[in-house]
Scaffold this motif. Structure first.
Motif, PDB file in Angstrom:
ATOM      1  N   VAL A  61      -1.296  -8.034   9.090  1.00  8.93           N
ATOM      2  CA  VAL A  61      -1.514  -6.860   8.248  1.00  8.93           C
ATOM      3  C   VAL A  61      -0.732  -5.661   8.772  1.00  8.93           C
ATOM      4  O   VAL A  61      -0.919  -5.255   9.914  1.00  8.93           O
ATOM      5  N   VAL A  97      -0.002  -9.150   4.720  1.00  9.55           N
ATOM      6  CA  VAL A  97      -0.719  -8.145   3.938  1.00  9.55           C
ATOM      7  C   VAL A  97      -0.148  -6.750   4.203  1.00  9.55           C
ATOM      8  O   VAL A  97       0.020  -6.356   5.351  1.00  9.55           O
ATOM      9  N   GLY A  99      -1.284  -3.171   3.982  1.00 12.81           N
ATOM     10  CA  GLY A  99      -2.607  -2.553   3.876  1.00 12.81           C
ATOM     11  C   GLY A  99      -2.601  -1.211   3.166  1.00 12.81           C
ATOM     12  O   GLY A  99      -1.548  -0.646   2.836  1.00 12.81           O
ATOM     13  N   ARG A 127       0.502 -10.053   0.078  1.00 12.96           N
ATOM     14  CA  ARG A 127      -0.504  -9.267  -0.639  1.00 12.96           C
ATOM     15  C   ARG A 127      -0.324  -7.782  -0.358  1.00 12.96           C
ATOM     16  O   ARG A 127      -0.010  -7.401   0.767  1.00 12.96           O
ATOM     17  N   SER A 129      -2.039  -3.861  -0.958  1.00  9.61           N
ATOM     18  CA  SER A 129      -3.256  -3.124  -1.303  1.00  9.61           C
ATOM     19  C   SER A 129      -3.052  -2.225  -2.522  1.00  9.61           C
ATOM     20  O   SER A 129      -2.072  -1.480  -2.592  1.00  9.61           O
ATOM     21  N   THR A 232      -3.697  -6.700  -4.666  1.00  7.13           N
ATOM     22  CA  THR A 232      -5.073  -7.201  -4.571  1.00  7.13           C
ATOM     23  C   THR A 232      -5.934  -6.246  -3.761  1.00  7.13           C
ATOM     24  O   THR A 232      -5.452  -5.258  -3.221  1.00  7.13           O
ATOM     25  N   THR A 234      -7.132  -5.734  -0.646  1.00  6.02           N
ATOM     26  CA  THR A 234      -6.804  -6.298   0.684  1.00  6.02           C
ATOM     27  C   THR A 234      -7.927  -6.081   1.696  1.00  6.02           C
ATOM     28  O   THR A 234      -8.037  -6.833   2.660  1.00  6.02           O
ATOM     29  N   SER A 282      -6.447  -0.453   7.344  1.00  9.25           N
ATOM     30  CA  SER A 282      -6.680  -1.794   6.802  1.00  9.25           C
ATOM     31  C   SER A 282      -8.115  -1.978   6.338  1.00  9.25           C
ATOM     32  O   SER A 282      -8.432  -2.954   5.663  1.00  9.25           O
TER      33      SER A 282
END
Ligand code: GDP
Ligand code: IMO
Ligand code: MG
Length: 456
Positions: A61, A97, A99, A127, A129, A232, A234, A282
């Motif tokens: 992340v 990810v 974040g 992914r 955020s 998404t 996250t 995060s």
């Protein structure tokens, strides 16, 4: 778009790194979350160690910064320079990810995905955020304008719009990724921010106003759909992973002394790279984290303006720059070189509650007869061991050095501690003693496999 590995798609597999012995293995305890943080002024080699640790992680992340970062990973002679995408991306098992604490230029993110996919790296698991803030062209324009207006006092930013984007976030006129999916809200917010921004651009900086329609067309017409598969919640994703007992790594960008609160303000970035920033950026609490790995160079570099007590202006500095290829990954600027500063590192140990330190670029010092380490500062004839919290005082500090003998041996093929020459081992032991933290890993070359694991 390429398929996932689990679907039998054409995912490129890179030769896995040697296994890194983790704190968990050494101490036989659970290690749900690890933070990797820069301990100096950036470009310490965070990317290469995040990549290395990723072998044992499920998720990586990014928690702050944006495309001001440039994280390099070298695998089998091939170099990857990443700006926004987490450095775990080369492993197909990793969920990378971005974040909520990151500021995202969607154009850059899409270009980076395209670059990786064209080189056989699958990005389907990436992914992003919905709470991350967006960078717009007006942020980049404002970044350039404020730097120009500061003249000789300029910060030397990366001109990526990072400061203005975080400023809008703090002023509560920022626009988030999720806003792209509510057209009415997006346009309303854009209109509000442009009303003031265009007035500033015209009246203060004598610039043409930014065109609202052009932004709407690019962001709603192109980027919205292109980034949709990655967007998404996250925070939920990270917690689900932690709750499933998976290991999550939080990748810091920039570094401790570029931190907005703890760095050499105002010569800092506009986010919180320190380990504490990982929780905010995060959405986890601090109790998940039990390993914080600080990454530092065996010497020091800094890009952009700001104080640098151990800076070298002589031939030795040029040698460090030449041998260490000390030029920015993205901006190509020459990095300012200097000797390792243990006063700063002791402060970084405290600010991040470091559990260990990974030292990179030991090989760059291979040819030096002697190597200096700053162990304290002198201020008005007195020796001080701690970093002063007053910036004007830092400017007056001069380094007190200890000089250690060099090893005059190529260490780049070392893979075990006993391969290292005695003077190189002594240098590392000296740094660990001075900084009050175990050194667990050494970088002896840029490649994934060019490291030595030390017993800590
Ligand atoms: P980051 O921003 O902290 O990820 O670091 P950068 O990628 O900006 O800069 C580090 C540079 O040093 C990159 O070019 C790396 O490939 C390189 N590098 C990392 N570790 C080592 C090392 O141990 N030895 C040498 N010679 N180069 C290294
Ligand atoms: P990584 O993650 C080194 C520096 C800039 C400037 C200051 C503010 O690769 O270590 P900004 O554009 O953030 O407003 O610039 O911070 N800077 C970095 N220096 N490495 C980085 O990232 C940096 N990101 C920003 O040079 O001095
Ligand atoms: Mg970098």
């Amino acid at each position: 778009m390429a398929q996932r590995l689990s679907e039998g798609g054409p995912v490129r597999r890179f030769r896995a790194a040697r296994a890194v012995q983790t704190t968990k293995e050494r101490e036989g305890r659970e290690m749900p979350a690890t933070i990797v943080v820069g301990t100096q002024w950036g470009d310490e080699g965070k990317g290469r160690f995040v990549d290395l640790f990723s072998k044992e992680m499920s998720m990586v992340v990014r928690y702050q910064g944006g495309h001001n970062a440039g994280h390099t990973i070298v695998v089998d002679g091939e170099s990857f320079a990443l700006q926004l995408i987490p450095s775990g991306i080369l492993y197909p098992h990793i969920t990378p990810v971005i974040g909520n604490g990151v500021v995202v230029d969607p154009k850059v993110m899409l270009a980076e995905i395209a670059m990786l996919e064209s080189r056989g790296v699958n990005c389907d698991k990436l992914r992003l955020s919905g709470n991350a803030h967006l960078i717009f062209p007006y942020h980049q324009l404002l970044d350039r304008m404020t730097e120009r207006w500061l003249g000789r006092n300029k910060l030397g930013t990366t001109k990526r719009g990072i400061g203005p984007a975080y400023a809008d976030k703090a002023a509560r006129v920022g626009i988030r990724v999720q806003d792209l999916y509510d057209e009415k809200i997006f346009v309303e917010k854009l209109r509000i921010v442009l009303r003031e921004t265009n007035a500033v651009l015209a009246k203060v900086y004598n610039q043409l106003p930014v065109d609202e329609d052009e932004i709407v067309e690019a962001y709603l017409g192109t980027y919205r759909d292109a980034i949709a598969p990655y967007v998404t919640d996250t925070v939920n994703l990270v917690h689900e992973s932690l709750e499933a007992g998976e290991h999550v790594l939080f990748e810091g960008a920039q570094a401790t002394f570029l931190d907005l609160d703890h760095g050499t303000y105002p010569y800092v970035t506009s986010s919180n790279p320190v380990a504490g920033g990982a929780t905010v950026g995060s959405g986890i609490g601090p109790r998940h984290v039990d390993r914080v790995v600080g990454v530092g160079k065996a010497y020091l570099t800094r890009v952009g303006s700001g104080p640098f007590p151990t800076e070298l202006f002589d031939d030795l500095g040029d040698r460090i720059v030449d041998i260490g290829h000390e030029y920015g990954v993205n901006t190509k600027r020459r990095r300012r070189p200097g000797w390792f500063d243990a006063v700063m590192m002791r402060h970084a140990v405290r600010l991040n509650s470091l559990s260990e330190l990974a030292i990179t670029k030991l090989d760059v010092l291979d040819s030096f007869d002697t190597i200096k380490v700053c162990v304290a500062y002198e201020l008005d004839g007195e020796r001080i061991e701690r970093m002063p919290d007053n910036q004007s005082v830092i400017h007056k500090c001069t380094p007190i050095y200890e000089e250690l003998p060099g090893w005059k041996t190529d260490v780049s093929a070392s893979t075990e501690p006993h391969h290292l020459p005695a003077n190189a081992r002594s240098y590392i032991e000296f740094l660990a003693e001075q900084c009050g933290v175990p050194i667990s890993l050494l970088g002896v070359g840029p490649s994934r496999d060019q490291y030595v694991q030390l017993a800590s």
